[in-house]
Write an enzyme that holds these catalytic residues in place. Structure first.
Site, PDB file in Angstrom:
ATOM      1  CE  LYS A 115      -4.063  -2.224   2.019  1.00  0.00           C
ATOM      2  NZ  LYS A 115      -3.822  -3.331   2.099  1.00  0.00           N
ATOM      3  CD  GLU A 199      -4.805   5.391   4.327  1.00  0.00           C
ATOM      4  OE1 GLU A 199      -4.295   5.169   3.272  1.00  0.00           O
ATOM      5  OE2 GLU A 199      -5.858   4.901   4.654  1.00  0.00           O
ATOM      6  CG  HIS A 234     -12.322  -4.000   8.085  1.00  0.00           C
ATOM      7  ND1 HIS A 234     -12.798  -2.526   8.098  1.00  0.00           N
ATOM      8  CD2 HIS A 234     -11.994  -4.089   9.347  1.00  0.00           C
ATOM      9  CE1 HIS A 234     -12.675  -2.092   9.465  1.00  0.00           C
ATOM     10  NE2 HIS A 234     -12.156  -3.183  10.103  1.00  0.00           N
ATOM     11  NE  ARG A 291      -7.167 -10.219  -5.618  1.00  0.00           N
ATOM     12  CZ  ARG A 291      -8.319  -9.840  -5.198  1.00  0.00           C
ATOM     13  NH1 ARG A 291      -9.387  -9.937  -5.853  1.00  0.00           N
ATOM     14  NH2 ARG A 291      -8.489  -9.305  -4.162  1.00  0.00           N
TER      15      ARG A 291
END
Length: 480
Positions: A115, A199, A234, A291
């Site tokens: 990330k 974040e 999540h 993908r």
């Protein structure tokens, strides 16, 4: 390309093989001993047992899979999703062995697999990013200073993560140290990489993703969006296309941003760029999945395209056979992931024998299925049995078709998410499009659902008893 080895199992393996067969390409299945009777094994032209049930003894054995492909003279390997699909080393090894990897190049997988590396790649293209750190962080005092500067609540995320692992929401400074240690520990355990970053936590976002396609000739297009905001732990469980809240202008902006993300890592093939959308319709880059996505069928239904066919053609070096201006959204599609999970017990896996397993049928109903009656649902893998997808000319029609299809579905032997899915599709917040990623926490009360199901069962039993008594009375009347 005359023969493809499908390095996966279950519904996605079977779905890939069906397209390959349509294209006149032979297929090779691999399977663990737990999957020897699975539909994808019997459907393939050839099948090879790859090892024992645990993934690290079967579906994750990259070298062994490549050897099987070469021994059976396959031309290419399709990884599906999960397992080795986003393993850059495996993709490189496939190419090093003169086989075609039906997916992006290893460098693209590597960049977007981290990330932090992904954020670094896209920032040069002015893609909106959630405020936060640009590098991995381990120092608690530094983390506290950063958190104060961007403001609580914050989100600690594993750089190499996915599926909600290594992710912690922190509401205040006093929680930070403990939550950060947990995130690092979980990330290390799950991914072998304890790198985390911070974040700003967007408390009520929509989760919107854009499907992209890129060929080897420099052409990249987007195939519009999918709404993926209905999640548990999540992880997505219900998806739809298009989103009920995107305007044409916002759709174009997000589509253009997704194309730039693909260009930032020189992407080839089918991929998905994920964004968070806040209350003010500001969108932020979240990650790129390198993908095919679980939820790709909803995109196929609204575009009329076969994404697996396009993946194969791109891998063969062909041009994407259309341009952006050729693409339109037609109708609406919704998808429910049918998991062998118990929604009343925090969606924990429910394994066992499928005593009854009957799929719904009818117009505008599609089931991408990986099981059959009499099979055991193994504990070793993701517990998804199938994907139920319905289509309609309008969103309301697609939802009604979904509820009808859920009612037709018959599964006995394991708990499933079918009842949960029906709850969502019948809920006012979902029907009106007024929901976000907090839907399950806000509206779903498993105890209430269980109580209602028990009440319905009692009423059904009482009605059956009353009918039985009436039938007995009618039988006795002639002799009275």
């Amino acid at each position: 390309m005359k023969k493809i080895l499908v390095a996966n199992r279950g519904e996605i393996a079977l779905r890939i093989m069906k397209t390959a067969k349509k294209m006149g390409i032979k297929t090779v299945a691999i399977f663990s001993t737990a999957d020897r009777n699975a539909p994808h094994v019997t459907f393939a032209d050839e099948a090879v047992c790859i090892g024992n049930p645990p993934s690290n003894q079967s579906y994750l054995l990259g070298d062994k899979i490549i050897k099987v492909a070469k021994d059976l003279q396959a031309d290419a390997i399709h990884p599906g999703y999960g397992f080795l699909s986003e393993n850059a080393e495996f993709a490189q090894a496939v190419e090093d062995n003169n086989l075609i990897f039906i997916g992006p190049k290893s460098e693209s997988i590597k960049t977007m697999g981290s990330k932090l590396a992904a954020k670094d790649a896209v920032k040069h293209y002015n893609i909106p990013l959630v405020p936060g750190t640009e590098q991995a962080i381990t120092d608690i005092n530094e983390a506290k200073q950063i958190a104060k500067s961007i403001g609580f609540p914050i989100l600690i995320k594993a750089s190499a993560g996915g599926g909600g692992k290594g992710m912690r929401i922190v509401q205040s400074e006093k929680e930070l140290e403990a939550q950060m240690k947990r995130a690092i520990s979980e990330a290390t355990s799950a991914f072998g990489d304890g790198s985390v970053f911070i974040e700003k936590y967007i408390s009520s976002p929509r989760h919107i993703e854009i499907q992209i396609l890129a060929d080897t000739h420099g052409h990249t297009v987007h195939l519009f969006e999918r709404e993926c905001s209905i999640q548990r732990r999540h992880q997505k469980v219900i998806e739809e296309a298009p989103s009920s809240i995107l305007t044409p202008e916002l759709r174009d902006k997000m589509g253009e941003a997704a194309i730039l993300v693909a260009k930032s890592c020189h992407y080839i093939g089918a991929g998905t760029v994920e964004f968070l959308l806040d209350d003010d319709n500001n969108f932020y880059f979240l990650e790129m999945n390198t993908r095919l996505q679980v939820e790709h069928p909803v995109t196929e239904l609204i575009t009329g395209l076969d994404l697996v066919e396009l993946q194969i053609k791109i891998a063969r070096g062909e041009n994407i056979p259309f341009i952006q201006a050729d693409l339109d959204i037609t109708g609406h599609a919704v998808e429910l992931r049918v998991y062998a999970e118990d929604p009343s017990n925090n969606f924990l896996p429910s394994v066992g024998l499928l005593k009854s397993y009957q799929l719904p049928e009818g117009n505008n109903i599609r089931v991408d299925n990986g099981f059959k009656q009499g099979m055991e649902v193994p504990i070793y893998y993701d517990p998804m049995l199938a994907k139920l997808i319905t289509y309609g000319n309008t969103r309301e029609e697609a939802i009604l078709n979904m509820i009808n299809a859920i009612n037709q579905y018959k599964i006995e032997g394991v708990e499933t998410t079918l009842g949960f899915g029906k709850f969502v599709f019948e809920h006012h917040a979902f029907r009106t499009g007024k929901f976000d990623t907090n839907f399950v926490n806000m509206y779903y009360a498993p105890e209430l659902q269980k109580s209602e199901a028990e009440t319905e069962a009692k009423l059904a039993a009482l009605l059956a008893l009353k009918q039985y008594q009436l039938d007995l009375k009618q039988v006795r009347l002639p002799n009275s």
